[in-house]
Design an enzyme around this catalytic site. Structure first.
Site, mmCIF file in Angstrom:
data_model
loop_
_atom_site.group_PDB
_atom_site.id
_atom_site.type_symbol
_atom_site.label_atom_id
_atom_site.label_comp_id
_atom_site.label_asym_id
_atom_site.label_seq_id
_atom_site.Cartn_x
_atom_site.Cartn_y
_atom_site.Cartn_z
ATOM 1 N N GLY A 192 -23.991 -40.829 -79.883
ATOM 2 C CA GLY A 192 -24.414 -41.727 -78.817
ATOM 3 C C GLY A 192 -24.072 -41.208 -77.444
ATOM 4 O O GLY A 192 -24.891 -41.266 -76.519
ATOM 5 N N TYR A 196 -22.277 -46.753 -97.654
ATOM 6 C CA TYR A 196 -22.803 -46.203 -96.402
ATOM 7 C C TYR A 196 -24.267 -45.786 -96.578
ATOM 8 O O TYR A 196 -25.128 -46.123 -95.754
ATOM 9 C CB TYR A 196 -21.957 -45.008 -95.971
ATOM 10 C CG TYR A 196 -22.533 -44.247 -94.800
ATOM 11 C CD1 TYR A 196 -22.408 -44.735 -93.507
ATOM 12 C CD2 TYR A 196 -23.216 -43.041 -94.992
ATOM 13 C CE1 TYR A 196 -22.951 -44.047 -92.422
ATOM 14 C CE2 TYR A 196 -23.751 -42.352 -93.918
ATOM 15 C CZ TYR A 196 -23.618 -42.855 -92.642
ATOM 16 O OH TYR A 196 -24.160 -42.173 -91.580
ATOM 17 N N SER A 200 -29.303 -41.119 -91.497
ATOM 18 C CA SER A 200 -28.455 -40.051 -92.024
ATOM 19 C C SER A 200 -29.241 -39.231 -93.027
ATOM 20 O O SER A 200 -30.149 -39.747 -93.707
ATOM 21 C CB SER A 200 -27.216 -40.648 -92.709
ATOM 22 O OG SER A 200 -26.519 -39.670 -93.455
ATOM 23 N N SER A 251 -19.862 -44.559 -77.001
ATOM 24 C CA SER A 251 -18.510 -44.183 -76.578
ATOM 25 C C SER A 251 -18.095 -42.805 -77.051
ATOM 26 O O SER A 251 -17.144 -42.210 -76.514
ATOM 27 C CB SER A 251 -17.488 -45.218 -77.076
ATOM 28 O OG SER A 251 -17.460 -45.248 -78.490
ATOM 29 N N GLY A 280 -23.638 -47.678 -79.307
ATOM 30 C CA GLY A 280 -22.601 -46.782 -79.827
ATOM 31 C C GLY A 280 -22.446 -45.526 -79.001
ATOM 32 O O GLY A 280 -22.428 -44.414 -79.535
ATOM 33 N N LEU A 299 -31.907 -47.441 -73.677
ATOM 34 C CA LEU A 299 -30.695 -48.171 -74.024
ATOM 35 C C LEU A 299 -30.173 -47.590 -75.334
ATOM 36 O O LEU A 299 -30.905 -47.539 -76.331
ATOM 37 C CB LEU A 299 -30.980 -49.662 -74.176
ATOM 38 C CG LEU A 299 -29.763 -50.591 -74.328
ATOM 39 C CD1 LEU A 299 -30.125 -51.998 -73.868
ATOM 40 C CD2 LEU A 299 -29.239 -50.640 -75.760
ATOM 41 N N ILE A 300 -28.913 -47.156 -75.316
ATOM 42 C CA ILE A 300 -28.322 -46.482 -76.474
ATOM 43 C C ILE A 300 -27.106 -47.262 -76.944
ATOM 44 O O ILE A 300 -26.186 -47.524 -76.160
ATOM 45 C CB ILE A 300 -27.908 -45.038 -76.116
ATOM 46 C CG1 ILE A 300 -29.091 -44.272 -75.525
ATOM 47 C CG2 ILE A 300 -27.352 -44.317 -77.348
ATOM 48 C CD1 ILE A 300 -28.714 -42.958 -74.881
ATOM 49 N N GLY A 309 -19.400 -39.186 -79.933
ATOM 50 C CA GLY A 309 -20.322 -38.621 -80.904
ATOM 51 C C GLY A 309 -21.766 -38.557 -80.475
ATOM 52 O O GLY A 309 -22.095 -38.229 -79.333
#
Length: 247
Positions: free
Chosen positions: A14, A140, A127, A10, A8, A5-6, A12
């Site tokens: 993901g 961020y 990141s 839509s 995000g 299950l991933i 990039g």
């Protein structure tokens, strides 16, 4: 077949990760705020489901619909760039709601089934800014750094149940996805006093010496998901690898 299950999915990282797992024979549950079935190949092994990681109701509905999950990839995130001095706290909270609390909420939702089966992997995408914090990205970086500590601690407590927690640390990628998900215009967060400081930094962001490809991240996530060792961190991209080695 195993199920991943991933969040995000839509665009990039993901989306590329969903494709990567599908190509290798996994059942993929690709989640996104506004489901799109045109960006992934039609297949009985791919399900596109709605998910807002900041909504407890949305998470509960997803978990019920998804069924057993072997691997959770917490990828959903938003970015914010600018001087922290000029960043309204409402935007800071929005970044944390998605990047930090959204990741924690999804993790908490899948732990019971993994613990009961004594099997499962949770992969949290952070990141390389956690390895070498960047200027003009304080909020961020903080949201992602929190997940680094969270995942390290979680790995210890879940190991008793044969459930693994992993970190994938992507290097720098100047993607339009990051800018699109930013809750406020970058220029609104650069007061006049920061202009001379910010200009060369933004120039460096626009032309980085190394760029992490989406496929680099997908490969790192797949490696983490299939690694039965107690390894915690998986840098993705040449710049992230270099930063990790220098740390």
């Amino acid at each position: 077949m195993k199920t991943v299950l991933i969040t995000g999915s839509s665009s990039g990282y993901g989306l590329e990760t969903a494709r990567h797992f599908h190509q290798r024979g996994w059942i993929v549950i690709a989640t996104m705020r506004n489901p799109r079935t045109d960006i992934l190949p039609a297949s009985e092994c791919i399900r596109v489901l709605p998910l807002d990681v900041t909504s407890a109701t949305s998470i509960a509905a997803l978990i019920e619909a998804a069924g057993p999950i072997d691997v959770l990839v917490n990828n959903a995130g938003i970015g914010i760039v600018g001087a922290f001095e000029a960043t309204p706290m409402e935007h800071v909270r929005r970044v944390f709601e998605t990047n930090t609390f959204g990741t924690m909420a999804m993790t908490q939702a899948v732990i019971p089934q993994m613990r009961e089966r004594r099997s499962g992997v949770i992969v949290n995408v952070t990141s390389s800014a956690t390895l070498a914090p960047m200027p003009l990205a304080a909020a961020y970086t903080a949201s992602k750094q929190a997940i680094e500590g969270f995942t390290g601690s979680l790995a210890h407590e879940l190991a008793a149940f044969d459930v693994r927690a992993k970190l994938v640390e992507p290097g720098y990628a100047p993607t339009t996805r990051f800018a699109h998900n930013t809750p406020v215009s970058v220029m609104d967060l650069i007061p006049p006093g920061y202009a001379d400081f910010a200009q060369p930094i933004f120039a460096g962001y626009a032309n980085p010496p190394l760029i992490t490809k989406e496929s680099d991240v997908a490969e790192a996530v797949f490696l983490a998901a299939n690694d039965a060792s107690d390894r915690l961190r998986y840098p993705a991209g040449a710049d992230a690898v270099a930063l990790a080695e220098a740390a």
